[in-house]
Every structure is written in C-alpha cells, then in structure tokens.
Design a protein around this motif. Sequence first.
Motif, mmCIF file in Angstrom:
data_model
loop_
_atom_site.group_PDB
_atom_site.id
_atom_site.type_symbol
_atom_site.label_atom_id
_atom_site.label_comp_id
_atom_site.label_asym_id
_atom_site.label_seq_id
_atom_site.Cartn_x
_atom_site.Cartn_y
_atom_site.Cartn_z
ATOM 1 N N TRP A 1 11.834 0.523 9.389
ATOM 2 C CA TRP A 1 11.817 1.418 8.229
ATOM 3 C C TRP A 1 10.404 1.571 7.669
ATOM 4 C CZ3 TRP A 1 15.545 4.426 6.090
ATOM 5 C CH2 TRP A 1 15.295 4.945 4.824
ATOM 6 N N LEU A 2 9.661 0.489 7.622
ATOM 7 C CA LEU A 2 8.336 0.507 6.994
ATOM 8 C C LEU A 2 7.366 1.482 7.665
ATOM 9 C CD1 LEU A 2 6.368 -0.414 4.867
ATOM 10 C CD2 LEU A 2 5.970 -2.491 6.202
ATOM 11 N N PRO A 3 7.207 1.484 8.985
ATOM 12 C CA PRO A 3 6.302 2.478 9.580
ATOM 13 C C PRO A 3 6.744 3.923 9.316
ATOM 14 C CG PRO A 3 6.738 0.740 11.151
ATOM 15 C CD PRO A 3 7.670 0.521 9.987
ATOM 16 N N ALA A 4 8.036 4.140 9.214
ATOM 17 C CA ALA A 4 8.531 5.493 8.946
ATOM 18 C C ALA A 4 8.084 5.970 7.567
ATOM 19 C CB ALA A 4 10.048 5.539 9.071
ATOM 20 N N ILE A 5 8.271 5.148 6.561
ATOM 21 C CA ILE A 5 7.871 5.561 5.215
ATOM 22 C C ILE A 5 6.352 5.529 5.079
ATOM 23 C CG2 ILE A 5 8.203 3.269 4.180
ATOM 24 C CD1 ILE A 5 8.688 6.684 2.462
ATOM 25 N N ALA A 6 5.688 4.593 5.764
ATOM 26 C CA ALA A 6 4.219 4.563 5.732
ATOM 27 C C ALA A 6 3.654 5.849 6.328
ATOM 28 C CB ALA A 6 3.686 3.339 6.481
ATOM 29 N N CYS A 7 4.224 6.309 7.440
ATOM 30 C CA CYS A 7 3.780 7.578 8.040
ATOM 31 C C CYS A 7 4.000 8.737 7.072
ATOM 32 C CB CYS A 7 4.529 7.855 9.341
ATOM 33 S SG CYS A 7 3.916 6.927 10.739
ATOM 34 N N SER A 8 5.122 8.727 6.398
ATOM 35 C CA SER A 8 5.398 9.779 5.417
ATOM 36 C C SER A 8 4.335 9.806 4.332
ATOM 37 C CB SER A 8 6.776 9.575 4.781
ATOM 38 O OG SER A 8 7.780 9.671 5.750
ATOM 39 N N ILE B 1 0.839 -1.202 0.000
ATOM 40 C CA ILE B 1 0.000 0.000 0.000
ATOM 41 C C ILE B 1 0.874 1.252 0.000
ATOM 42 C CG2 ILE B 1 -1.698 1.347 1.322
ATOM 43 C CD1 ILE B 1 -2.819 -1.146 -0.100
ATOM 44 N N THR B 2 1.938 1.241 0.775
ATOM 45 C CA THR B 2 2.845 2.388 0.837
ATOM 46 C C THR B 2 3.505 2.628 -0.512
ATOM 47 O OG1 THR B 2 3.238 2.001 3.191
ATOM 48 C CG2 THR B 2 4.880 3.326 2.019
ATOM 49 N N ALA B 3 3.986 1.565 -1.140
ATOM 50 C CA ALA B 3 4.643 1.693 -2.443
ATOM 51 C C ALA B 3 3.664 2.164 -3.520
ATOM 52 C CB ALA B 3 5.287 0.365 -2.841
ATOM 53 N N VAL B 4 2.469 1.596 -3.532
ATOM 54 C CA VAL B 4 1.464 2.019 -4.516
ATOM 55 C C VAL B 4 1.136 3.501 -4.325
ATOM 56 C CG1 VAL B 4 -0.957 1.757 -5.203
ATOM 57 C CG2 VAL B 4 0.493 -0.259 -4.931
ATOM 58 N N SER B 5 0.995 3.914 -3.098
ATOM 59 C CA SER B 5 0.711 5.312 -2.794
ATOM 60 C C SER B 5 1.819 6.218 -3.327
ATOM 61 C CB SER B 5 0.560 5.476 -1.280
ATOM 62 O OG SER B 5 0.340 6.816 -0.933
ATOM 63 N N ALA B 6 3.067 5.820 -3.121
ATOM 64 C CA ALA B 6 4.203 6.616 -3.596
ATOM 65 C C ALA B 6 4.254 6.660 -5.121
ATOM 66 C CB ALA B 6 5.510 6.049 -3.029
ATOM 67 N N VAL B 7 3.977 5.538 -5.765
ATOM 68 C CA VAL B 7 4.002 5.488 -7.230
ATOM 69 C C VAL B 7 2.881 6.342 -7.826
ATOM 70 C CG1 VAL B 7 3.694 3.955 -9.232
ATOM 71 C CG2 VAL B 7 5.215 3.289 -7.364
ATOM 72 N N ALA C 1 10.504 1.317 -1.569
ATOM 73 C CA ALA C 1 10.952 0.005 -2.052
ATOM 74 C C ALA C 1 11.894 -0.680 -1.057
ATOM 75 C CB ALA C 1 11.646 0.152 -3.406
ATOM 76 N N VAL C 2 12.505 0.083 -0.171
ATOM 77 C CA VAL C 2 13.490 -0.462 0.768
ATOM 78 C C VAL C 2 12.948 -1.636 1.587
ATOM 79 C CG1 VAL C 2 14.882 0.092 2.820
ATOM 80 C CG2 VAL C 2 14.881 1.625 0.843
ATOM 81 N N PRO C 3 11.740 -1.549 2.169
ATOM 82 C CA PRO C 3 11.261 -2.686 2.975
ATOM 83 C C PRO C 3 11.171 -4.005 2.203
ATOM 84 C CG PRO C 3 9.919 -0.753 3.407
ATOM 85 C CD PRO C 3 10.808 -0.419 2.247
ATOM 86 N N PHE C 4 10.898 -3.956 0.908
ATOM 87 C CA PHE C 4 10.827 -5.186 0.115
ATOM 88 C C PHE C 4 12.187 -5.864 0.018
ATOM 89 C CE2 PHE C 4 7.168 -2.805 -1.613
ATOM 90 C CZ PHE C 4 6.170 -3.751 -1.393
ATOM 91 N N PHE C 5 13.254 -5.075 0.016
ATOM 92 C CA PHE C 5 14.597 -5.630 -0.134
ATOM 93 C C PHE C 5 15.262 -5.954 1.198
ATOM 94 C CE2 PHE C 5 13.959 -3.026 -3.973
ATOM 95 C CZ PHE C 5 14.052 -4.044 -4.915
ATOM 96 N N THR C 6 14.893 -5.214 2.236
ATOM 97 C CA THR C 6 15.581 -5.403 3.522
ATOM 98 C C THR C 6 14.741 -6.114 4.568
ATOM 99 O OG1 THR C 6 14.827 -3.290 4.425
ATOM 100 C CG2 THR C 6 16.890 -3.264 3.156
#
Length: 110
Positions: A63-70, A11-17, A53-58
Amino acid sequence: MSIPFLFCAFITAVSAVVSLGFSIAAAFNTANDVRRIALYTCARSVALVLVSAVPFFTGSTPWLPAIACSMIIVQGCDATIGVVIKDRMKTFGPAGTALLNLAAMIWLLS
C-alpha cells in the motif's frame, strides 16, 4: 515496521497534509466561483490524507508505495504549476517534497 517504511510513510503523510492545508486555505480565501473548485480540491486532498494514514495502521508494504507514488505525482504537478505561475516557493517546495518522497520510496524498496 522498519525505519525506511516509517520514513517513507511519514514523508508521504506530511506531503498529503500540506496539500490539504493549501486546499483548505484556497477554499476559505477565494471568491465564490473559485471556492467551488477549491472545495473539490479539498475533497481529494482529504482522501489522500486518509489513505496516507493506512500504512501506519496496517503496516502494508504494498500500500505504501502506491500512495507514495500518488503523492509524488501530486507534488510534481504542484511544482509544475509553480513554474507556470512563476512562483519559486510553489515550485521548489513541492519539487523538493516529491524528490524526498521518491528517495524514501526507493530506500523502502531497496
């Protein structure tokens, strides 16, 4: 990676894209003065796509909640702009995405 992790990351990645897509469209469909601002928006949107994309690789759970909050903040601001310009699609689309991302993050952290 758990299902809540993958769902939140997706959901976070789709939102960013999607945000990047709107930025690119603005950069190519506006006059020169506005295009400069749209290009700055594109630069920031590219950064958000890359960090989403970072959470998918790491598999990084912190990290995920940080970018999700963003992205929740970005989508919330986009929804507010939709209200100001009185465009229902630009209000409810981002608001729905923000709420879905918030629910996914709560699921991840529960």
